[in-house]
Enzyme design. Structure first.
Site, PDB file in Angstrom:
ATOM      1  N   LYS A  49     -11.477   2.824  -7.454  1.00  0.00           N
ATOM      2  CA  LYS A  49     -11.643   4.275  -7.544  1.00  0.00           C
ATOM      3  C   LYS A  49     -10.328   4.962  -7.903  1.00  0.00           C
ATOM      4  O   LYS A  49     -10.324   6.001  -8.535  1.00  0.00           O
ATOM      5  CB  LYS A  49     -12.262   4.862  -6.275  1.00  0.00           C
ATOM      6  CG  LYS A  49     -11.564   4.504  -4.995  1.00  0.00           C
ATOM      7  CD  LYS A  49     -12.325   5.110  -3.822  1.00  0.00           C
ATOM      8  CE  LYS A  49     -11.669   4.727  -2.518  1.00  0.00           C
ATOM      9  NZ  LYS A  49     -12.016   3.402  -2.027  1.00  0.00           N
ATOM     10  N   LYS A  96      -8.824  -3.810 -13.171  1.00  0.00           N
ATOM     11  CA  LYS A  96      -9.659  -4.064 -11.998  1.00  0.00           C
ATOM     12  C   LYS A  96     -10.438  -2.792 -11.607  1.00  0.00           C
ATOM     13  O   LYS A  96      -9.864  -1.698 -11.610  1.00  0.00           O
ATOM     14  CB  LYS A  96      -8.720  -4.493 -10.856  1.00  0.00           C
ATOM     15  CG  LYS A  96      -9.373  -4.728  -9.539  1.00  0.00           C
ATOM     16  CD  LYS A  96      -8.293  -5.072  -8.517  1.00  0.00           C
ATOM     17  CE  LYS A  96      -8.755  -4.845  -7.180  1.00  0.00           C
ATOM     18  NZ  LYS A  96      -9.049  -4.942  -6.076  1.00  0.00           N
ATOM     19  N   LYS A 152       0.831  -1.215   0.000  1.00  0.00           N
ATOM     20  CA  LYS A 152       0.000   0.000   0.000  1.00  0.00           C
ATOM     21  C   LYS A 152       0.862   1.260   0.000  1.00  0.00           C
ATOM     22  O   LYS A 152       0.549   2.242  -0.663  1.00  0.00           O
ATOM     23  CB  LYS A 152      -0.925   0.013   1.222  1.00  0.00           C
ATOM     24  CG  LYS A 152      -2.354  -0.413   0.908  1.00  0.00           C
ATOM     25  CD  LYS A 152      -3.219   0.810   0.647  1.00  0.00           C
ATOM     26  CE  LYS A 152      -4.390   0.618  -0.288  1.00  0.00           C
ATOM     27  NZ  LYS A 152      -5.500  -0.119   0.193  1.00  0.00           N
TER      28      LYS A 152
END
Ligand code: TRP
Length: 328
Positions: free
Chosen positions: A198, A195, A114
């Site tokens: 947002k 995929k 991340k």
């Protein structure tokens, strides 16, 4: 007979899209008859990555709540609440931090991933490292048995189990080890074929108007080799067909697949079928959203009740935890 407890949460950091709907929310809806379900909005988790700009957090929380209910979560059947309204989660997070080895957190694969993915943000923070620990507190404070999540969350759940085990071992047997309730669901591609997410700006949101949804689907990527209407296509290479697999009947899937392979139908024809089917799913959601948007009192009532109920359970757990840890 008491029902087993299920708990899950969703981070309030932006819009809910149809990938979240079929991947999580529709499954949550199914579970609410069989289990004692607790579903919450993780607004503190949203701050772990979004701390620099909290200006939209309030609106995101409200919109997520609307989407929970619009998607079919029934406050009569399940307990719906907001994380930050239950400070006991934070207290348990703190107490668990005493017994959590740093290495366990540093080794969670999503931690480094991340950070890489969100390079523009400074995520070298204590709060971000502690994300899975806060998530653990969220789960075990309700002594939940099952946690419906996607496969991406499995490492988080694994650390939750380890922490529960460690607590039980050091102090006393308080927490069941939560189990992931994995849901098989097809991959939902976004309108550009990647995929749906947002961050790629390729998603179809529950808050999109019918017009916007239709327009997004009309411009969606298909088999890139099928340029002209007369070209034969391969449905397996078309993201539109992937969405058919989620939203269309088997017969319709077969029909558009044959039509694509033989150039019997064009991409627009194929998309029309998909648009019709996605509308069928979204129409009741749009209607409920409308109704809820004009009814802020109703929303407040739902979360007030849910929070009160959840908080009681959390407080009971914390009494035991404090005692076990020598705090009175
Ligand atoms: N990590 C989850 C997400 O990405 C949100 C979450 C926070 C959660 N606490 C949880 C999920 C506890 C399940 C259980 O949205």
């Amino acid at each position: 007979m008491t029902k087993d407890r299920v708990l899950s949460g969703m981070q309030s950091s932006g819009n809910v899209h149809i990938g979240n709907l079929v991947g999580a929310l529709q499954n949550w809806v199914k579970l609410q008859d069989k289990y004692d379900c607790h579903y919450f909005i993780a607004d503190w988790h949203a701050l772990t990555t979004g701390y620099a700009d909290p200006s939209s957090l309030q609106d995101s929380v409200k919109d997520l709540l609307i989407n929970f209910i619009a998607a079919g979560l029934d406050p009569e059947k399940c307990t719906i609440f907001i994380q930050s309204k239950i400070p006991e989660h934070a207290e348990l997070h703190l107490l668990l931090s005493m017994i959590t080895p740093l290495g366990w957190l540093e080794r969670v694969p999503t931690y480094k991933e991340k950070q890489q993915e969100l390079k523009e943000k400074d995520l070298a923070t204590y709060g971000f490292l502690g994300y899975p620990l806060l998530q653990t507190a969220d789960i075990i404070i309700y002594r939940a048995k099952y946690v419906p999540v996607g496969v991406d969350q499995v490492p988080h759940l694994e650390i939750s189990r380890e922490i529960a085990r460690r607590f039980n071992h050091i102090y006393q047997d308080v927490f069941p080890e939560p189990e992931a309730l994995l849901t098989e669901f097809p991959k939902v591609p976004g309108i550009d074929g990647r995929k749906m997410s947002k961050s790629y700006d390729n998603a179809i949101y529950l808050s999109d108007s019918p017009k916007v949804v239709e327009q997004k689907l009309r411009t969606m990527t298909t088999d890139p080799a099928r340029v002209k209407r007369t070209d034969k296509g391969n449905p397996e290479l078309s993201p539109v067909f992937q969405l058919h697999k989620v939203f269309s009947s088997k017969e319709e899937q077969d029909e558009v697949a044959v039509g694509c392979r033989t150039a019997g139908i064009g991409c627009i024809d194929c998309k029309k079928v998909l648009i019709k089917n996605i509308f069928k799913v979204l129409e009741p959601i749009w209607a409920r959203r409308e109704q809820l948007l004009s009814n802020p009192e109703q929303l407040k009532d739902i979360t007030d009740k849910g929070t009160e109920k959840a908080r009681k359970t959390a407080q009971e757990t914390m009494k035991i935890v404090r005692k076990a840890m020598g705090l009175l």
